[in-house]
Structure formats: structure tokens, C-alpha cells
Design a protein around this motif. Structure first.
Motif, PDB file in Angstrom:
ATOM      1  N   ASP A 182      -3.224  -4.035   5.284  1.00  0.00           N
ATOM      2  CA  ASP A 182      -3.350  -2.951   4.026  1.00  0.00           C
ATOM      3  C   ASP A 182      -4.094  -3.666   2.897  1.00  0.00           C
ATOM      4  OD1 ASP A 182      -2.087  -1.112   5.635  1.00  0.00           O
ATOM      5  OD2 ASP A 182      -0.157  -1.395   4.884  1.00  0.00           O
TER       6      ASP A 182
ATOM      7  N   ALA B 279       0.888  -1.298   0.038  1.00  0.00           N
ATOM      8  CA  ALA B 279      -0.128   0.143   0.072  1.00  0.00           C
ATOM      9  C   ALA B 279       0.728   1.227   0.056  1.00  0.00           C
ATOM     10  CB  ALA B 279      -0.871   0.129   1.208  1.00  0.00           C
TER      11      ALA B 279
ATOM     12  N   ARG C  93       1.308   4.297   1.171  1.00  0.00           N
ATOM     13  CA  ARG C  93       1.209   5.388   1.746  1.00  0.00           C
ATOM     14  C   ARG C  93       2.434   5.719   2.504  1.00  0.00           C
ATOM     15  NH1 ARG C  93      -4.056   3.826   5.280  1.00  0.00           N
ATOM     16  NH2 ARG C  93      -2.724   1.837   5.379  1.00  0.00           N
TER      17      ARG C  93
ATOM     18  N   TRP D  82      -2.241   6.094  -3.882  1.00  0.00           N
ATOM     19  CA  TRP D  82      -3.313   5.579  -3.119  1.00  0.00           C
ATOM     20  C   TRP D  82      -4.631   6.322  -3.604  1.00  0.00           C
ATOM     21  CZ3 TRP D  82      -3.818   1.791   0.394  1.00  0.00           C
ATOM     22  CH2 TRP D  82      -4.781   1.819   1.031  1.00  0.00           C
TER      23      TRP D  82
END
Length: 234
Positions: free
Chosen positions: A193, A127, A129, A168
Motif C-alpha cells: 500500500d 492507505a 481505502r 485516496w
């Protein structure tokens, strides 16, 4: 074709090496390996099973294997390489299967070019982030580093720590049916995630192969292959 069975295309001034396996007709599948590996990583039950009905293409991503090591490793570069590869081979629309680093390349491509992706399989994906605390990486490779350009790892870590927020936010732009496969608690990636990503991708599901760890297609090849085949034939 080279003596070791690899083939070559050029796109954007970069030479990309790939392997072509499987059927001559059917929906093409492009396989994208993880950090530090190359297209050979995919050999195994998945290739023999998928190859019965699909043409298969396993890339060495830039900075890996026999492909060029140009020193520039932005995720946009990888995404553009993939577009150039598909165009060079005349592949209008493909199934993308990516593992870890390669899965991030796959879903960033699917965000930007949804019309070019029929289906998407993301094995142990990340993910994108911001990481807190951020990862650290030495500019010099350790003695046991696999044979790839270590600068890929350096630049990847920088992008992983502070990713473009669009990566994202634009998961919702992925239109292809998507399967996310996690390796369970023995993986170093937060499995929650993957579930969060599946919630953000419009037509996605998330499954876990418990005990597989990060290398699902290697540690549990038959279960991984069954999951992918089931997804592709639904």
C-alpha cells in the motif's frame, strides 16, 4: 509554558498542547504521533539531529496526552486543528513528519493545503481505502489500553473501514516532495500500500527499513533519522 515544558494554543474551541524544541531559526518541522501516543513519543535521535537546524513542534493531537478530549474525532477535525495550530504560531509553511495515524492527518492536510507544506514524511502510513473485511473495535477500552480517549479509536476505526473516497483520489493533489518509510514484513500494514501511495503522489519515493516493524523511529532510530535527514537535505 507549563512546568513540564509543554505549551498551549486554542483553535476552534479546542486546547492543543505541544512541545517546542530545536533551533530558533530554519524551516519549521511539525511532528504528529500515532494513535494512543502523544508528542513525547518523538524524543530521541531524530529530535537531537533535526533540532540542530530546525525549530521542532510536537503536538498532542486531540483526544491524546494533555490536549482536550472533546469526543469529536473526525479526520476533518484533526486537519482543521493542524491548520489552526499553524496559524496560531504564525507558521506559513512547514515540514510535516507523521507516524501512522499522525501520518494520515499529515497527508490529508497536505491534500487540502498544499501551499502550507514544504516537505512530507510519512512513517508507516495507512492507505485510506475501504477495508474488507472491516475492522472491529469494542466501545470499551481493554485494561491495557494506553491513556488516551478510547473514543478516538472507535471513530477512527469507523472512518478507516469506510473512508471518504476523496482521501485516496486526492493523493495526486499533494505537491510537496514526499518520503514514505515502511517497516518491512514485520509491520502489520500491507507494505504494498505504501508503494501504491508513492505512485499516486506526484513527487514521492518509498523506502523500506527491513525488520523495523510498525514503530520504525523507535526500533531503528538511527536508520530512520538518517533517512529523514537525507531527504530533507537533498
Amino acid at each position: 509554558m507549563s512546568g513540564n515544558g509543554t505549551r498551549t494554543v486554542r483553535t476552534g474551541g479546542v486546547r492543543l498542547v505541544y512541545r517546542a524544541w530545536g533551533a530558533e531559526a530554519g524551516r519549521p518541522i511539525v511532528l504528529l504521533h500515532c494513535l494512543g501516543e502523544d508528542g513525547e513519543d518523538w524524543r530521541g535521535p531524530l529530535i537531537s539531529q533535526l533540532g540542530a537546524d530546525h525549530p521542532l513542534y510536537a503536538l498532542d493531537l486531540r483526544g491524546h496526552g494533555e490536549s482536550d478530549w472533546p469526543g469529536a474525532y473526525a479526520m476533518d477535525d484533526y486537519r482543521n486543528d493542524l491548520l489552526g495550530f499553524l496559524d496560531a504560531l504564525g507558521l506559513d509553511s512547514v515540514i510535516l513528519v507523521g507516524h501512522s495515524f499522525g501520518s494520515v492527518v499529515a497527508y490529508l492536510f497536505a491534500q487540502e493545503h498544499p501551499e502550507r507544506v514544504d516537505r512530507l514524511v510519512l512513517e508507516e502510513t495507512g492507505a485510506m481505502r475501504p477495508l474488507d473485511p472491516p475492522q472491529e473495535v469494542s466501545a470499551e477500552p481493554p485494561p491495557d489500553a494506553p491513556p488516551f480517549d478510547w473514543e478516538v479509536k472507535v471513530q477512527w476505526t469507523r472512518q478507516r473501514n469506510e473512508p471518504d473516497p476523496r482521501w485516496w483520489d486526492r493523493l495526486s493533489a499533494i505537491s510537496a516532495p514526499t518520503l514514505l518509510i515502511g517497516g518491512g514484513a514485520s509491520s502489520h500494514l500491507p507494505q504494498e500500500d505504501l508503494a501504491l501511495m508513492a505512485d499516486r503522489i506526484p513527487n514521492a519515493r518509498h523506502i523500506t527499513i527491513d525488520g523495523a516493524g510498525h514503530l520504525v523511529h523507535e526500533s531503528r532510530p538511527l536508520e530512520f533519522t538518517t533517512a529523514v535527514l537525507t531527504f530533507l537535505t537533498e
